[in-house]
Write an enzyme that holds these catalytic residues in place. Structure first.
Site, short mmCIF file in Angstrom:
data_model
loop_
_atom_site.label_atom_id
_atom_site.label_comp_id
_atom_site.label_asym_id
_atom_site.label_seq_id
_atom_site.Cartn_x
_atom_site.Cartn_y
_atom_site.Cartn_z
CB SER A 156 -41.64 29.58 -47.51
OG SER A 156 -41.21 30.68 -48.24
CE LYS A 165 -46.06 32.53 -50.42
NZ LYS A 165 -45.42 33.63 -49.80
CD1 TRP A 206 -39.18 36.76 -50.59
CD2 TRP A 206 -38.75 38.78 -51.43
NE1 TRP A 206 -39.62 36.78 -51.89
CE2 TRP A 206 -39.38 38.00 -52.43
CE3 TRP A 206 -38.41 40.10 -51.74
CZ2 TRP A 206 -39.66 38.49 -53.71
CZ3 TRP A 206 -38.68 40.58 -53.02
CH2 TRP A 206 -39.30 39.78 -53.97
CG HIS A 254 -36.81 31.98 -46.42
ND1 HIS A 254 -38.04 32.35 -45.90
CD2 HIS A 254 -37.08 31.21 -47.51
CE1 HIS A 254 -39.00 31.81 -46.64
NE2 HIS A 254 -38.45 31.12 -47.62
#
Ligand code: GCU
Length: 417
Positions: free
Chosen positions: A256, A260, A347, A397
């Site tokens: 998540s 990044k 998402w 997630h």
């Protein structure tokens, strides 16, 4: 009055709903910048041309999204805070190493937790950040409890109170993330640190983190993501000095928001041998031009500190961004990459993550590396590709045991072959 509030909240919900799309059919057509056209507009057909283009492309990502990494001193000291060779049921060496920076004494430093299998000589190592402190990833009672500011992810004052971790949060991380014993059992080492060691994750966090420590007064020039990527590189600096593992085979991994950061670290720092993106979504693996799930507008609004100021200027105008995330994957080539999505995490735009890696294939092909072997998004729980890989799994997630089973296989087959 009550009625009015309900009406107002319905209106605002529907306005918000307009901004979030989960319907593939509603995505307006978009054109991705050609990955084999250089920043100078010239066609790229050779490795040499691609590599000559690399610095300019990296600079574009820095200037427009992650902020330009300042050329700062990283003079540091390492201190072994603790080490034991009977960790994880006697199978691993545990080390806790503190990196402190001579010129930034106001920072507490980076506290690395390392587990190294005892029965393997110089194993490859997974490197990544964690969300809630090293102590949160497992029940090992000797892992030090972080003292640094923490997001209250769990809303449980017995675990995190007043943004500080309590003993009750040991082994209770909100994401599964780091199954140390499973990693060790497969013959790999792991190194993790709490991302809040370098900068607290909130819009004002930069004031007590690395960015202000180095004297920055404009928080929009660099970014929290940039600072966390810097942290990963400093962890690798330490690993290079540790003779008990093979730092030439350091696989940078993140889930998540931490995916990044890992992506940006891997793009900039070619010492990382491979990259794994676990549901990194917008600002990570997902294509920016696809209107699906989280968008750049939403992320910049909610997390204004994650990216540089310039990224905010692309609101309503993402097509004018001179690149998209497939080109960031190009910057990882020819190193192996694994990208994952989850059914319960729309998402992060699963198909957008797949297409991003897919559209990086021409760069891998320059190096003779094979692509994903499919043009369409793979079915659930059916990993695609080999050297570059992708899977879409059932579940929410998270970075869970299924993900790790695949990563360990990938690491064995591709990185440590
Ligand atoms: C939020 C954010 C995502 C991010 C995620 C996480 O959902 O919108 O972009 O990846 O938090 O880090 O868990």
């Amino acid at each position: 009055m009550k009625k009015l509030i309900i009406i107002l909240s319905l209106i605002s919900q529907s306005m918000f709903a307009q901004n979030v799309n989960y319907d593939e059919a509603k995505i307006p057509p978009y054109t991705l910048p050609d990955i084999l056209t250089g920043v100078d507009g010239k066609k790229i057909t050779t490795i040499k041309q691609w590599e000559a283009n690399r610095p300019a492309l990296l600079q574009l990502f820095a200037e427009n999204v992650y902020g330009v990494t300042p050329n700062i001193s990283a003079k540091h000291h390492y201190k072994i805070l603790e080490t034991k060779n009977d960790a994880l049921n006697g199978k691993a060496i545990r080390k806790q190493v503190l990196i402190t920076f001579d010129e930034y004494p106001q920072l507490s430093g980076i506290n690395i937790l390392l587990y190294i299998p005892k029965n393997v000589t110089r194993p490859p190592v997974f490197v990544g950040l964690n969300f809630e402190g090293n102590h949160s990833i497992g029940i090992d009672p000797y892992v030090l409890l972080t003292q640094n500011w923490m997001v209250d992810f769990q809303k449980n004052p017995e675990r995190v109170n007043n943004n500080r971790a309590l003993e009750a949060s040991r082994g209770k991380a909100i994401v599964e993330s780091w199954p140390a014993e499973m990693i060790i059992d497969k013959g790999f080492a792991m190194a993790t640190a709490y991302y809040g060691d370098i900068e607290p994750d909130h819009p004002e966090g930069w004031k007590s983190g690395l960015r202000s420590a180095i004297g920055m007064t404009d928080d929009q020039k660099w970014s929290a993501m940039g600072a966390w990527a810097w942290q990963l590189s400093r962890m690798l600096d330490y690993l290079e000095t540790d003779a008990d593992l093979n730092s030439k085979k350091a696989i940078v991994i993140g889930h998540s928001r931490l995916g990044k950061a890992a992506f940006w670290a891997a793009a900039q720092d070619q010492r990382f041998a491979a990259f794994i993106s676990n549901e990194s979504g917008e600002g990570g693996a997902a294509l920016k031009r696809r209107w699906y799930g989280e968008t750049h507008e939403i992320i910049n609004d909610k997390f204004p500190h994650w990216f540089s100021g310039k990224y905010k200027t692309y609101s309503n105008n993402i097509a004018s961004l001179p690149f998209d995330q497939h080109q960031l994957f190009g910057l990882i080539a020819p190193r192996p990459v694994y990208v994952t999505s989850a059914e319960g995490d729309q998402w992060a735009d699963p198909n957008g993550q797949f297409l991003s890696l897919k559209n990086a294939e021409p760069v891998f092909a320059l190096y003779g590396k094979k692509g994903l072997g499919t043009d369409t998004h793979p079915a659930l729980n059916q990993p695609a590709g080999s050297y570059i890989r992708y899977h879409y799994r059932t579940g929410k997630h998270d970075m869970n045991a299924y993900d790790w089973e695949q990563y360990l296989k990938f690491a064995k087959e591709v990185v440590n072959k």
